[in-house]
Write a protein that holds these residues in place. Structure first.
Motif, mmCIF file in Angstrom:
data_model
loop_
_atom_site.group_PDB
_atom_site.id
_atom_site.type_symbol
_atom_site.label_atom_id
_atom_site.label_comp_id
_atom_site.label_asym_id
_atom_site.label_seq_id
_atom_site.Cartn_x
_atom_site.Cartn_y
_atom_site.Cartn_z
ATOM 1 N N THR A 183 8.697 15.093 5.083
ATOM 2 C CA THR A 183 8.694 14.044 4.216
ATOM 3 C C THR A 183 9.804 13.213 4.440
ATOM 4 O OG1 THR A 183 10.347 15.354 2.568
ATOM 5 C CG2 THR A 183 7.968 15.470 2.258
ATOM 6 N N ARG A 184 9.747 11.791 3.636
ATOM 7 C CA ARG A 184 10.794 10.863 4.060
ATOM 8 C C ARG A 184 11.063 10.201 2.784
ATOM 9 N NH1 ARG A 184 6.275 9.345 7.456
ATOM 10 N NH2 ARG A 184 6.486 10.153 9.558
ATOM 11 N N ASP A 185 12.354 10.033 2.606
ATOM 12 C CA ASP A 185 12.897 8.991 1.546
ATOM 13 C C ASP A 185 13.281 7.739 2.401
ATOM 14 O OD1 ASP A 185 12.627 10.742 -0.558
ATOM 15 O OD2 ASP A 185 14.630 11.335 -0.456
ATOM 16 N N ILE A 186 12.679 6.486 1.740
ATOM 17 C CA ILE A 186 13.221 5.357 2.166
ATOM 18 C C ILE A 186 13.540 4.588 1.052
ATOM 19 C CG2 ILE A 186 12.023 3.206 3.182
ATOM 20 C CD1 ILE A 186 9.545 5.228 3.929
ATOM 21 N N TRP A 187 14.695 3.834 1.306
ATOM 22 C CA TRP A 187 15.540 3.174 0.213
ATOM 23 C C TRP A 187 15.179 1.571 0.937
ATOM 24 C CZ3 TRP A 187 17.359 8.020 1.387
ATOM 25 C CH2 TRP A 187 17.355 8.799 0.346
ATOM 26 N N ILE A 188 14.554 0.884 -0.178
ATOM 27 C CA ILE A 188 14.447 -0.922 -0.049
ATOM 28 C C ILE A 188 15.112 -1.505 -0.834
ATOM 29 C CG2 ILE A 188 12.250 -0.391 1.356
ATOM 30 C CD1 ILE A 188 10.778 -0.873 -1.064
ATOM 31 N N ARG A 189 15.610 -2.640 -0.648
ATOM 32 C CA ARG A 189 16.408 -3.511 -1.463
ATOM 33 C C ARG A 189 15.759 -4.805 -1.291
ATOM 34 N NH1 ARG A 189 22.435 -4.188 0.839
ATOM 35 N NH2 ARG A 189 21.694 -5.735 2.566
ATOM 36 N N ARG A 190 16.216 -5.591 -2.559
ATOM 37 C CA ARG A 190 15.807 -7.211 -2.485
ATOM 38 C C ARG A 190 16.873 -7.739 -3.454
ATOM 39 N NH1 ARG A 190 10.022 -8.141 -5.373
ATOM 40 N NH2 ARG A 190 10.514 -7.161 -7.352
ATOM 41 N N GLU A 202 4.362 -4.533 4.448
ATOM 42 C CA GLU A 202 3.829 -5.147 3.371
ATOM 43 C C GLU A 202 4.865 -5.358 2.399
ATOM 44 O OE1 GLU A 202 0.342 -3.240 2.042
ATOM 45 O OE2 GLU A 202 -0.764 -3.459 3.782
ATOM 46 N N HIS A 203 5.769 -4.511 1.937
ATOM 47 C CA HIS A 203 6.789 -4.582 1.031
ATOM 48 C C HIS A 203 7.610 -5.842 1.362
ATOM 49 C CE1 HIS A 203 5.680 -0.929 -1.181
ATOM 50 N NE2 HIS A 203 6.688 -1.198 -1.914
ATOM 51 N N ALA A 204 7.947 -5.930 2.661
ATOM 52 C CA ALA A 204 8.915 -6.778 3.342
ATOM 53 C C ALA A 204 7.961 -8.243 3.155
ATOM 54 C CB ALA A 204 9.171 -6.607 4.578
ATOM 55 N N TYR A 207 5.388 -9.392 1.333
ATOM 56 C CA TYR A 207 4.844 -9.980 0.002
ATOM 57 C C TYR A 207 5.862 -9.604 -0.924
ATOM 58 C CZ TYR A 207 0.709 -10.044 2.846
ATOM 59 O OH TYR A 207 -0.253 -10.087 3.792
ATOM 60 N N GLY A 208 6.850 -8.927 -1.122
ATOM 61 C CA GLY A 208 7.866 -8.599 -1.975
ATOM 62 C C GLY A 208 9.244 -8.818 -1.775
ATOM 63 N N GLY A 209 9.503 -9.428 -0.525
ATOM 64 C CA GLY A 209 11.002 -9.731 -0.182
ATOM 65 C C GLY A 209 11.864 -8.508 0.005
ATOM 66 N N TRP A 210 11.318 -7.315 0.036
ATOM 67 C CA TRP A 210 12.143 -6.303 0.358
ATOM 68 C C TRP A 210 12.612 -5.927 1.487
ATOM 69 C CZ3 TRP A 210 13.537 -3.220 -4.058
ATOM 70 C CH2 TRP A 210 12.631 -3.459 -5.094
ATOM 71 N N GLU A 211 13.957 -5.327 1.716
ATOM 72 C CA GLU A 211 14.347 -5.031 3.289
ATOM 73 C C GLU A 211 14.664 -3.760 3.247
ATOM 74 O OE1 GLU A 211 18.993 -6.447 2.776
ATOM 75 O OE2 GLU A 211 17.418 -7.916 3.426
#
Length: 63
Positions: free
Chosen positions: A47-54, A28-30, A32-36
């Motif tokens: 637990t998970r840490d996820i880094w996304i960028r746009r 959904e982030h990718a 609708y928001g253009g995140w990768e």
């Protein structure tokens, strides 16, 4: 050559969230928001840490 600038966001996902729910969240982030996805790190406690960028799109003023 232009330098590309990004905005980066860290998302923390708790251990009780299923793998398919995390995949749906990232999709959904990718979509609708253009995140990768930049990086995903999973810890021993689950637990998970996820880094996304746009990309930051700058519009230059027209002359």
């Amino acid at each position: 050559m232009r330098n590309v600038e990004y905005v980066v966001e860290r998302v923390r996902v708790e251990r009780h969230v299923s793998r398919s729910a995390v995949r749906q969240l990232l999709t959904e982030h990718a979509e609708y928001g253009g995140w990768e996805l930049t990086r995903l790190r999973r810890y021993r406690d689950g637990t998970r840490d996820i880094w996304i960028r746009r990309k930051i799109i700058r519009v230059s003023p027209s002359l």
